[in-house]
Write a protein that holds these residues in place. Structure first.
Motif, PDB file in Angstrom:
ATOM      1  N   LYS A 209       0.507  -1.237  -0.043  1.00  0.00           N
ATOM      2  CA  LYS A 209       0.055  -0.075  -0.087  1.00  0.00           C
ATOM      3  C   LYS A 209       0.893   1.280  -0.051  1.00  0.00           C
ATOM      4  N   GLY A 210       1.905   1.323  -0.793  1.00  0.00           N
ATOM      5  CA  GLY A 210       2.702   2.512  -0.953  1.00  0.00           C
ATOM      6  C   GLY A 210       3.765   2.533   0.061  1.00  0.00           C
ATOM      7  N   GLY A 211       3.979   1.527   1.097  1.00  0.00           N
ATOM      8  CA  GLY A 211       5.047   2.016   2.047  1.00  0.00           C
ATOM      9  C   GLY A 211       6.215   1.557   1.521  1.00  0.00           C
ATOM     10  N   ILE A 212       7.236   1.710   2.481  1.00  0.00           N
ATOM     11  CA  ILE A 212       8.783   1.559   1.923  1.00  0.00           C
ATOM     12  C   ILE A 212       9.211   0.088   2.609  1.00  0.00           C
ATOM     13  N   LEU A 213       9.820  -0.843   1.989  1.00  0.00           N
ATOM     14  CA  LEU A 213      10.304  -1.717   2.478  1.00  0.00           C
ATOM     15  C   LEU A 213      11.847  -1.686   2.546  1.00  0.00           C
ATOM     16  N   LEU A 214      12.437  -1.967   3.923  1.00  0.00           N
ATOM     17  CA  LEU A 214      13.597  -2.016   3.998  1.00  0.00           C
ATOM     18  C   LEU A 214      14.351  -3.175   4.478  1.00  0.00           C
ATOM     19  N   PRO A 215      15.471  -3.383   4.549  1.00  0.00           N
ATOM     20  CA  PRO A 215      15.943  -4.495   5.009  1.00  0.00           C
ATOM     21  C   PRO A 215      16.039  -4.318   6.714  1.00  0.00           C
ATOM     22  N   GLY A 216      15.802  -5.396   7.395  1.00  0.00           N
ATOM     23  CA  GLY A 216      15.936  -5.564   9.100  1.00  0.00           C
ATOM     24  C   GLY A 216      17.069  -4.803   9.429  1.00  0.00           C
ATOM     25  N   LEU A 217      17.024  -4.102  10.629  1.00  0.00           N
ATOM     26  CA  LEU A 217      18.150  -3.521  11.181  1.00  0.00           C
ATOM     27  C   LEU A 217      18.880  -4.321  12.157  1.00  0.00           C
ATOM     28  N   VAL A 218      20.070  -3.745  12.196  1.00  0.00           N
ATOM     29  CA  VAL A 218      21.095  -4.545  13.125  1.00  0.00           C
ATOM     30  C   VAL A 218      21.296  -3.664  14.404  1.00  0.00           C
ATOM     31  N   ALA A 219      21.111  -4.273  15.549  1.00  0.00           N
ATOM     32  CA  ALA A 219      21.628  -3.979  16.683  1.00  0.00           C
ATOM     33  C   ALA A 219      23.011  -4.295  17.020  1.00  0.00           C
ATOM     34  N   GLY A 220      23.969  -3.447  17.141  1.00  0.00           N
ATOM     35  CA  GLY A 220      25.427  -3.705  17.160  1.00  0.00           C
ATOM     36  C   GLY A 220      25.946  -4.096  18.488  1.00  0.00           C
ATOM     37  N   HIS A 221      25.168  -3.778  19.200  1.00  0.00           N
ATOM     38  CA  HIS A 221      25.527  -4.240  20.942  1.00  0.00           C
ATOM     39  C   HIS A 221      24.290  -3.992  21.859  1.00  0.00           C
ATOM     40  N   THR A 222      23.808  -5.073  22.330  1.00  0.00           N
ATOM     41  CA  THR A 222      22.763  -5.130  23.101  1.00  0.00           C
ATOM     42  C   THR A 222      22.968  -6.076  24.419  1.00  0.00           C
ATOM     43  N   HIS A 223      21.851  -6.176  25.287  1.00  0.00           N
ATOM     44  CA  HIS A 223      21.950  -7.221  26.407  1.00  0.00           C
ATOM     45  C   HIS A 223      20.507  -7.563  26.640  1.00  0.00           C
ATOM     46  N   LEU A 224      20.293  -8.711  26.173  1.00  0.00           N
ATOM     47  CA  LEU A 224      18.941  -9.163  26.111  1.00  0.00           C
ATOM     48  C   LEU A 224      18.523  -9.601  27.616  1.00  0.00           C
ATOM     49  N   TYR A 225      19.718  -9.840  28.419  1.00  0.00           N
ATOM     50  CA  TYR A 225      19.257 -10.064  29.821  1.00  0.00           C
ATOM     51  C   TYR A 225      18.449  -8.877  30.495  1.00  0.00           C
ATOM     52  N   SER A 226      18.511  -7.702  29.922  1.00  0.00           N
ATOM     53  CA  SER A 226      17.990  -6.633  30.377  1.00  0.00           C
ATOM     54  C   SER A 226      16.510  -6.485  30.138  1.00  0.00           C
ATOM     55  N   THR A 227      15.910  -7.472  29.744  1.00  0.00           N
ATOM     56  CA  THR A 227      14.480  -7.595  29.217  1.00  0.00           C
ATOM     57  C   THR A 227      13.607  -7.456  30.390  1.00  0.00           C
ATOM     58  N   PHE A 228      14.065  -8.251  31.661  1.00  0.00           N
ATOM     59  CA  PHE A 228      13.359  -8.205  33.074  1.00  0.00           C
ATOM     60  C   PHE A 228      13.565  -6.850  33.721  1.00  0.00           C
ATOM     61  N   ALA A 229      14.253  -5.853  33.290  1.00  0.00           N
ATOM     62  CA  ALA A 229      14.679  -4.757  34.054  1.00  0.00           C
ATOM     63  C   ALA A 229      13.762  -3.628  33.863  1.00  0.00           C
ATOM     64  N   ARG A 230      12.703  -3.430  33.029  1.00  0.00           N
ATOM     65  CA  ARG A 230      11.883  -2.528  32.880  1.00  0.00           C
ATOM     66  C   ARG A 230      11.126  -2.183  34.237  1.00  0.00           C
ATOM     67  N   GLY A 231      11.070  -0.920  34.746  1.00  0.00           N
ATOM     68  CA  GLY A 231      10.558  -0.704  35.827  1.00  0.00           C
ATOM     69  C   GLY A 231      10.921  -1.099  37.042  1.00  0.00           C
ATOM     70  N   TRP A 232      12.252  -1.294  37.057  1.00  0.00           N
ATOM     71  CA  TRP A 232      12.954  -2.053  38.273  1.00  0.00           C
ATOM     72  C   TRP A 232      12.643  -1.337  39.539  1.00  0.00           C
ATOM     73  N   LEU A 233      12.468  -2.192  40.627  1.00  0.00           N
ATOM     74  CA  LEU A 233      11.551  -1.864  41.929  1.00  0.00           C
ATOM     75  C   LEU A 233      12.591  -1.935  43.101  1.00  0.00           C
ATOM     76  N   THR A 234      13.827  -2.752  42.835  1.00  0.00           N
ATOM     77  CA  THR A 234      14.775  -2.603  44.162  1.00  0.00           C
ATOM     78  C   THR A 234      15.126  -1.062  44.395  1.00  0.00           C
ATOM     79  N   PRO A 235      15.921  -1.193  45.682  1.00  0.00           N
ATOM     80  CA  PRO A 235      16.587   0.312  45.868  1.00  0.00           C
ATOM     81  C   PRO A 235      17.604   0.724  44.937  1.00  0.00           C
ATOM     82  N   PHE A 236      17.457   1.927  44.310  1.00  0.00           N
ATOM     83  CA  PHE A 236      18.363   2.474  43.024  1.00  0.00           C
ATOM     84  C   PHE A 236      18.756   3.795  43.542  1.00  0.00           C
ATOM     85  N   ASP A 237      20.113   4.096  43.779  1.00  0.00           N
ATOM     86  CA  ASP A 237      20.424   5.609  43.949  1.00  0.00           C
ATOM     87  C   ASP A 237      21.740   5.929  43.649  1.00  0.00           C
TER      88      ASP A 237
END
Length: 443
Positions: free
Chosen positions: A57-85
């Motif tokens: 429908k007229g959109g643009i087709l691009l190759p999938g992007l590459v994340a050159g450095h990531t940490h998937l173990y951070s998936t469960f860190a969103r909204g972290w609740l332990t003390p953090f200062d």
């Protein structure tokens, strides 16, 4: 059944073409103007009825992007609740990331990888270079990631385990080497291994000697000079810079990935270039951690190849592409950022992955792997070969939400949502994350 995308413009960071079709299975079979579609199909002995047809429908087709450095173990860190200062980068590690990673077992690793894979796909990222750590499970952790991210989640990936004196170094070494050897022989082009190290400040000379002897010619993936603390501790303990220290153990190998480099000494860049290493910049994470900005100009001036990553901060590349430019312009003035730098970095990322995995991603051409996505884009200004990258940066990146996405020719995103939501087991991941947080809070 073959797949056919019609009524799209194609852009692979080299060539832009309007009103196109793409015919593919696991790899692209044909690309051309819509006016030539029927003749092309006939020449291949294919009809539209033989294909699963997607109207772009007229959109643009691009190759999938590459994340050159990531940490998937951070998936469960969103909204972290332990003390953090935190008052320093080391506090960030102690109060958040090292609490999290030492609590991760096989189930958490697998589900964080699987759920994270789905999130990456929804942001147009189809290949990741991941730097993993999990204290409860070292042996077999990279296979758990492969199962979740690649086998079930549909991404391509390069994995390594973050060797550190915090863990059993011998076990870390074995995990990196055994995973690399197993992947090198499978010949599928979807998953591979590197040798992971955390950072100079968390590795003794004895550990580096063991790594050097056991890892052969494996490319290394390591954090370098992300914070001033890493630089100062290495200089105090060893009397040399981080890069000099690693080079003394033969660890600056061709295709190695040097992450961050924010506080790297000036003479280190020429040495990285000489050794054939690449850097990977993570501007958004660097700002979030208050450590500084990527040394982009120094890498460019010294001819060091570089990629862009997100350091596990979210599941997209949008912010990091944009922040790399915006922060450089802020620091060095308007017009100081060369568009060719970022464009070259994106295409270089495809080449890097192709070299290490033996795949063919990054071009919308016959014979290349069918890892790409369609994003709606109705521009109010003209789009052409001369300005398409400007449209990508200032238009598409503002709302890069694929309407359709395929990896290896398999449909993963349909009508803006995961084609098979159940694959990614989000409900189970949520329950495991809740249990993980509860256990961490208990201490």
């Amino acid at each position: 059944m073959k797949n056919l995308v019609i009524n799209v413009s194609t852009y692979d960071f080299q060539t832009y073409a309007a009103d196109r079709f793409v015919l593919f299975e696991e790899a692209i079979l044909a690309v051309g103007p819509m006016a030539e579609l029927d003749a092309t199909l006939a020449g291949l002995g294919v009809t539209r009825d033989d294909c699963a047809v997607t109207d772009g429908k007229g959109g643009i087709l691009l190759p999938g992007l590459v994340a050159g450095h990531t940490h998937l173990y951070s998936t469960f860190a969103r909204g972290w609740l332990t003390p953090f200062d935190p008052a320093s980068f080391q506090d960030v590690l102690d109060q958040l990331w090292w609490k999290l990673d030492r609590a991760l077992g096989r189930e958490e690793v697998y589900l964080s990888g699987l759920a994270g894979a789905g999130e990456f796909l929804k942001n147009g990222v189809t290949t990741i270079i991941d730097h993993h750590a999990s204290g409860r499970t070292i042996k077999g952790s990279l296979d758990a990631l492969k199962q979740g991210v690649v086998d079930e989640g549909g991404l391509r990936a390069l994995f390594c385990f973050e060797t550190s004196d915090r863990f059993d170094v011998d076990e870390c070494i074995e995990e990196n080497v055994s995973f690399h050897e197993a992947r090198r022989s499978d010949g599928q082009g979807r998953c591979g291994g590197m040798f992971g190290m955390h950072a100079s400040s968390s590795l003794s000379d004895d550990s580096l000697k063991k790594i050097s002897e056991a890892s052969g010619d494996m490319p290394v993936h390591v954090h370098v000079a992300e914070s001033r603390e890493d630089v100062d501790r290495t200089r105090e303990r060893c009397g040399k810079s981080i890069v000099e220290r690693f080079d003394g153990f033969g660890l600056l190998r061709e295709k190695s990935l040097i992450a961050h480099g924010v506080h790297m000494e000036d003479d280190a860049f020429a040495l990285l270039a000489e050794r054939g290493c690449s850097m990977v910049f993570n501007p958004t994470s660097n700002m979030n951690n208050g450590v500084g900005l990527p040394p982009l100009a120094k890498a460019v001036d010294n001819g060091v190849p570089w990629l862009v990553g997100n350091d596990g901060l979210g599941f997209n590349m949008n912010r990091d592409y944009q922040n790399l430019l915006f922060t450089h312009q802020l620091a060095h003035g308007p017009g100081s950022f060369d568009w060719g730098w970022l464009l070259g970095s994106i295409t270089r990322g495809y080449g890097y992955v192709n070299d290490l995995l033996g795949c063919r991603i990054g071009r919308i051409q016959e014979g290349y792997d069918a890892d790409f996505f369609v994003v709606p884009y109705a521009s109010i200004t003209p789009v052409n070969q001369d300005n398409i990258f400007g449209h990508f940066f200032f238009g598409l990146l503002d709302n890069l939400s694929p309407s359709f996405l395929w990896t290896g020719g398999r449909l993963r995103i349909r009508d803006g949502a995961l084609a098979d939501e159940a694959v990614y087991r989000r409900g189970e991941a949520r329950r495991v994350a809740e249990r993980l947080w509860r256990d961490i809070l208990k201490g």
